[in-house]
Design a protein around this motif. Structure first.
Motif, PDB file in Angstrom:
ATOM      1  N   ARG A  38     -18.200  13.370   2.746  1.00 25.98           N
ATOM      2  CA  ARG A  38     -19.132  12.437   3.367  1.00 25.98           C
ATOM      3  C   ARG A  38     -20.508  13.061   3.333  1.00 25.98           C
ATOM      4  O   ARG A  38     -20.770  14.028   4.029  1.00 25.98           O
ATOM      5  N   GLY A  64     -30.513  12.438   5.183  1.00 19.28           N
ATOM      6  CA  GLY A  64     -31.103  12.201   6.505  1.00 19.28           C
ATOM      7  C   GLY A  64     -30.093  11.483   7.379  1.00 19.28           C
ATOM      8  O   GLY A  64     -28.979  11.964   7.569  1.00 19.28           O
ATOM      9  N   GLU A  65     -30.461  10.279   7.870  1.00 16.98           N
ATOM     10  CA  GLU A  65     -29.536   9.521   8.717  1.00 16.98           C
ATOM     11  C   GLU A  65     -28.631   8.618   7.902  1.00 16.98           C
ATOM     12  O   GLU A  65     -27.660   8.083   8.415  1.00 16.98           O
ATOM     13  N   GLU A  73     -20.510   5.351  -1.020  1.00 20.17           N
ATOM     14  CA  GLU A  73     -19.264   5.871  -1.609  1.00 20.17           C
ATOM     15  C   GLU A  73     -19.268   5.749  -3.126  1.00 20.17           C
ATOM     16  O   GLU A  73     -18.780   6.628  -3.826  1.00 20.17           O
ATOM     17  N   PHE A  89       0.960   4.206  -2.747  1.00 18.25           N
ATOM     18  CA  PHE A  89       0.879   5.603  -2.307  1.00 18.25           C
ATOM     19  C   PHE A  89       1.969   6.446  -2.976  1.00 18.25           C
ATOM     20  O   PHE A  89       1.709   7.537  -3.490  1.00 18.25           O
ATOM     21  N   LYS A  92     -13.728  10.091   0.916  1.00 23.47           N
ATOM     22  CA  LYS A  92     -13.145  10.284   2.252  1.00 23.47           C
ATOM     23  C   LYS A  92     -13.318  11.734   2.706  1.00 23.47           C
ATOM     24  O   LYS A  92     -13.532  12.003   3.882  1.00 23.47           O
ATOM     25  N   ALA A  93     -13.185  12.652   1.760  1.00 16.65           N
ATOM     26  CA  ALA A  93     -13.294  14.068   2.110  1.00 16.65           C
ATOM     27  C   ALA A  93     -14.732  14.553   1.985  1.00 16.65           C
ATOM     28  O   ALA A  93     -15.104  15.557   2.562  1.00 16.65           O
ATOM     29  N   THR A 120       0.834  -1.208   0.000  1.00 15.33           N
ATOM     30  CA  THR A 120       0.000   0.000   0.000  1.00 15.33           C
ATOM     31  C   THR A 120       0.871   1.262   0.000  1.00 15.33           C
ATOM     32  O   THR A 120       0.472   2.290  -0.532  1.00 15.33           O
ATOM     33  N   TRP A 121       2.076   1.170   0.588  1.00 14.05           N
ATOM     34  CA  TRP A 121       2.973   2.329   0.605  1.00 14.05           C
ATOM     35  C   TRP A 121       3.595   2.555  -0.772  1.00 14.05           C
ATOM     36  O   TRP A 121       3.837   3.687  -1.173  1.00 14.05           O
ATOM     37  N   ALA A 149     -10.589   8.225  -4.060  1.00 12.34           N
ATOM     38  CA  ALA A 149     -10.365   8.680  -2.680  1.00 12.34           C
ATOM     39  C   ALA A 149     -11.352   9.778  -2.268  1.00 12.34           C
ATOM     40  O   ALA A 149     -11.462  10.093  -1.080  1.00 12.34           O
ATOM     41  N   PHE A 183     -24.788  12.902   3.551  1.00  9.47           N
ATOM     42  CA  PHE A 183     -25.875  12.180   4.209  1.00  9.47           C
ATOM     43  C   PHE A 183     -27.204  12.525   3.561  1.00  9.47           C
ATOM     44  O   PHE A 183     -27.422  13.664   3.145  1.00  9.47           O
ATOM     45  N   ARG A 197       1.179   7.098  -6.518  1.00  9.67           N
ATOM     46  CA  ARG A 197       0.144   8.129  -6.629  1.00  9.67           C
ATOM     47  C   ARG A 197       0.766   9.522  -6.458  1.00  9.67           C
ATOM     48  O   ARG A 197       0.440  10.452  -7.190  1.00  9.67           O
TER      49      ARG A 197
END
Ligand code: FES
Lengths: 131, 268
Positions: A97, A101-102, A107, A23, A94-95, A19-20, A91, A99, A26
């Motif tokens: 989010r 309602g609840e 994603e 990264f 992630k920034a 994963t590094w 990605a 909604f 990227r």
């Protein structure tokens, strides 16, 4: 009091986990995007002389663009720019989010909206350039 | 330096069949009697339903009572059994031996932290980070008892609920290369919990928390590797909380820049 043992990270730490490595790749794509931005600035600079029949700057520049080096550069930038865009779009939730309602907005909808907007913008540009 | 196992080494198991035993390579550090750490091999019985923590308890009960490690609940709730298993930060009470066949299984203390003894890390830095990020509710409006409870709608609860699931196991710190390279970074869990309270409709501590959360050591130190969220055993998604913190910080900054009244308040 006994001494704690410290384990420093190895110099090539980013090679030690998959994963590094992803990264770092990227992050590296940003260098290609920046290089292309510099290239576009150069293009604008050269294009100023395009209207001047006495100057060969523009025609010379266009000739340079068809060299194998230039083609390789553009191919590499295209691949890296696609990777750059795709990884950041994936990605994005992630920034962002959201909604309803609840209930969180899934994603894949946020990601899908990014790709759809990209596709739409690309169509628009293609229409402006080619149409 | 490897000391030999007190039990004979396991014979390689035939493919498909469960082996009778499995080998654990355990990180040992005994600062009172030894200068440097070493790995010690232990052969323990293999059971389909055993987790790494069961194997460690077997070692402590039957093979070497001096082995030190933390655990409590054995059910993924207390957050004390986080260790590196084959290089990945996990809760050892949830890491089944069957997922590491045929072994050996390497067990080490959570990386990026100083080791006090064997599998026990020194978590003082983490405790300081949690304090610095003010990971508790700072009420927006103080209330007297007779005024009743602070009320909240389910939609308001949904905004932060995910981030309340953190059990402080520190697996995310061991997953984060930024923290590993520079421990001044506030780190995933403390930032996520700060964000948890920032998102709480009853809370009014955003400005107070911003001193740490929005500092160079806070959210802006994060390069968004994302491994904290992958490592989190509770699905908290600290990386998400941190990116949200960056967005909020940017919005606040722009507001302070463009709205003069806010700038005076922000500076005051
Ligand atoms: S022992 Fe409590 S989380 Fe593992």
């Amino acid at each position: 009091m006994a001494k704690d043992w410290i384990r420093p990270m190895p110099r090539a730490w980013w090679l030690t986990r998959r994963t590094w490595r992803v990264f770092m790749l990227r992050e590296l794509t940003s260098a290609f995007v920046a290089a292309y931005a510099a290239f576009l600035l150069l293009l604008l600079l050269r294009a100023r002389e395009a209207g001047d029949p006495a100057s060969t700057v523009w025609t010379g520049f266009v000739e340079c663009l068809s060299s194998p080096w230039s083609l390789a550069f553009h191919g590499a930038v295209l691949a890296m720019a696609l990777l750059h865009t795709a990884t950041w779009f994936v990605a994005a939730p992630k920034a962002l989010r959201l909604f309803r309602g609840e209930e969180p907005v899934p994603e894949r909808i946020v990601v899908g909206a990014h790709f759809a907007a990209w596709f739409g913008a690309s169509l628009l540009v293609a229409w402006l350039v080619l149409g | 330096m490897e000391s030999s196992s007190p039990v004979a080494a396991a014979a390689p198991a035939p493919a498909g069949a469960a082996p009778p035993t499995i080998v654990l390579e355990v990180f040992r550090y005994l600062p009172d009697s030894e200068d440097a750490p070493r790995y010690e091999r232990f052969t323990v019985p293999y059971r389909h339903d055993w987790v790494v923590l069961d194997a460690l308890n077997h070692i402590k009960d039957r093979l070497d009572e001096s082995l030190a490690f933390r655990w409590s609940c054995r059910m993924g709730v207390c957050g004390s059994c986080g260790m590196m298993v084959n290089g990945a930060p996990v809760l050892t009470c949830g890491a089944f031996l069957r997922d590491y066949l045929p072994g050996p299984v390497r067990v080490e203390p959570l990386t990026h932290f100083p080791v006090s003894r064997d599998l026990i890390i020194n978590m003082e830095d983490f405790i300081h980070k949690m304090e610095a990020a003010r990971t508790w509710l700072i009420p927006k409006e103080p209330r007297r008892l007779e005024e009743g409870e602070y009320r909240q709608t389910p939609a308001q609860l949904a905004q932060y609920k995910q981030f309340t699931l953190c059990i402080n196991c520190m697996c995310c710190y061991a997953a984060c290369p930024v923290y590993g390279l520079d421990s001044t970074f506030v780190g995933p869990a403390a930032l996520a919990l700060g964000q948890r309270y920032n998102l709480d409709s009853r809370d009014g501590g955003q400005a107070e928390r911003a001193e740490v959360l929005q500092s160079d050591h806070g959210v802006w130190h994060c390069t968004f590797v994302g491994d904290c969220s992958r490592a989190c055993p509770k699905g908290v998604d600290p990386a998400g909380a941190i990116q949200m913190g960056k967005v909020q910080g940017t919005v606040e900054y722009m507001k302070a820049l463009l709205l003069p009244g806010r700038r005076a308040r922000a500076q005051g």
